[in-house]
Design a protein around this motif. Structure first.
Motif, short mmCIF file in Angstrom:
data_model
loop_
_atom_site.label_atom_id
_atom_site.label_comp_id
_atom_site.label_asym_id
_atom_site.label_seq_id
_atom_site.Cartn_x
_atom_site.Cartn_y
_atom_site.Cartn_z
N VAL A 74 0.84 -1.20 0.00
CA VAL A 74 0.00 0.00 0.00
C VAL A 74 0.87 1.26 0.00
O VAL A 74 0.71 2.14 -0.86
CB VAL A 74 -0.97 0.00 1.20
CG1 VAL A 74 -1.67 1.34 1.34
CG2 VAL A 74 -1.98 -1.13 1.06
N LEU A 75 1.80 1.35 0.95
CA LEU A 75 2.66 2.55 1.03
C LEU A 75 3.54 2.68 -0.21
O LEU A 75 3.70 3.78 -0.75
CB LEU A 75 3.52 2.50 2.28
CG LEU A 75 2.80 2.63 3.62
CD1 LEU A 75 3.79 2.52 4.77
CD2 LEU A 75 2.03 3.94 3.70
N GLY A 76 4.12 1.56 -0.64
CA GLY A 76 4.99 1.60 -1.81
C GLY A 76 4.22 1.92 -3.08
O GLY A 76 4.69 2.71 -3.91
N GLY A 77 3.04 1.33 -3.23
CA GLY A 77 2.23 1.62 -4.40
C GLY A 77 1.85 3.09 -4.46
O GLY A 77 1.96 3.73 -5.52
N SER A 79 3.43 5.57 -3.02
CA SER A 79 4.66 6.33 -3.24
C SER A 79 5.06 6.31 -4.71
O SER A 79 5.40 7.36 -5.28
CB SER A 79 5.78 5.74 -2.39
OG SER A 79 7.01 6.35 -2.70
N ALA A 80 5.01 5.14 -5.34
CA ALA A 80 5.39 5.02 -6.75
C ALA A 80 4.45 5.83 -7.64
O ALA A 80 4.90 6.57 -8.53
CB ALA A 80 5.42 3.56 -7.18
N VAL A 81 3.16 5.72 -7.40
CA VAL A 81 2.17 6.44 -8.22
C VAL A 81 2.33 7.95 -8.04
O VAL A 81 2.37 8.71 -9.01
CB VAL A 81 0.73 5.99 -7.87
CG1 VAL A 81 -0.30 6.93 -8.47
CG2 VAL A 81 0.50 4.57 -8.36
N GLY A 86 3.76 13.00 -10.06
CA GLY A 86 4.38 14.28 -9.74
C GLY A 86 5.42 14.68 -10.78
O GLY A 86 5.46 15.84 -11.21
N LEU A 87 6.24 13.73 -11.19
CA LEU A 87 7.25 14.04 -12.20
C LEU A 87 6.60 14.37 -13.54
O LEU A 87 7.00 15.33 -14.22
CB LEU A 87 8.21 12.86 -12.36
CG LEU A 87 9.17 12.62 -11.19
CD1 LEU A 87 9.88 11.29 -11.35
CD2 LEU A 87 10.16 13.76 -11.08
N LEU A 88 5.57 13.61 -13.92
CA LEU A 88 4.89 13.87 -15.19
C LEU A 88 4.12 15.20 -15.15
O LEU A 88 4.15 15.96 -16.11
CB LEU A 88 3.94 12.72 -15.53
CG LEU A 88 4.63 11.37 -15.82
CD1 LEU A 88 3.59 10.28 -16.02
CD2 LEU A 88 5.55 11.48 -17.03
N LEU A 111 11.85 0.23 -8.81
CA LEU A 111 12.29 -0.73 -7.79
C LEU A 111 11.13 -1.12 -6.87
O LEU A 111 10.97 -2.29 -6.51
CB LEU A 111 13.45 -0.14 -6.97
CG LEU A 111 14.78 0.00 -7.70
CD1 LEU A 111 15.75 0.84 -6.87
CD2 LEU A 111 15.38 -1.36 -8.01
N ILE A 112 10.34 -0.14 -6.49
CA ILE A 112 9.21 -0.39 -5.60
C ILE A 112 8.17 -1.28 -6.27
O ILE A 112 7.69 -2.26 -5.68
CB ILE A 112 8.58 0.94 -5.12
CG1 ILE A 112 9.53 1.64 -4.15
CG2 ILE A 112 7.22 0.71 -4.49
CD1 ILE A 112 9.13 3.06 -3.81
N VAL A 113 7.84 -0.97 -7.52
CA VAL A 113 6.86 -1.80 -8.24
C VAL A 113 7.37 -3.23 -8.37
O VAL A 113 6.63 -4.19 -8.14
CB VAL A 113 6.53 -1.17 -9.62
CG1 VAL A 113 5.73 -2.14 -10.49
CG2 VAL A 113 5.77 0.14 -9.43
#
Length: 129
Positions: A74-77, A79-81, A86-88, A111-113
């Protein structure tokens, strides 16, 4: 019980994501203008605390705790999204992120995904039962 290879891979991918984040944060701190250095230091301290929690959860995942796997997913997902969006969004709005920040963000998200995917493979699922 020894964790299966999928869980070991997941563990080491979580650790790699933490290392990538720390290196990126430290380089960013060193290259930040002094005016915003204080906010960067506060951000780094908060980030290190969060990364310590991730390392703790990764260790628990490796020991077979299903709650740690779910929490990391949950936290990693999220964070990755949030990182990728944010970058896009920043690129679309003309916000100039440094090349390092962009690379670190995408590498960490990847790495997280991968860590999440490995932790839910069939051998890992059997380990967590």
């Amino acid at each position: 019980m020894t964790p299966p290879a999928a869980v070991e891979r997941s563990f080491w991918l979580w650790i790699a994501a933490v290392v990538v984040n720390l290196v990126g944060s430290l380089v960013s701190l060193v290259t930040t203008p002094p005016v915003s250095a204080l906010s960067s230091i506060v951000g780094l301290v908060v980030g290190v605390l969060f990364l310590a929690i991730v390392v703790f959860l990764a260790l628990r995942l490796r020991q077979g705790d299903g709650w740690a796997r779910l929490t990391l997913a949950v936290l990693g997902g999220l964070s990755a999204v949030i990182t990728v969006l944010g970058l896009l969004a920043g690129a679309g709005l003309g916000v100039g992120f440094s090349a390092l920040s962009t690379v670190v963000g995408f590498v960490q998200a990847a790495l997280i995904v991968a860590a999440i995917l490995f932790s839910f493979q069939a051998p890992a699922n059997a380990y967590f039962r």
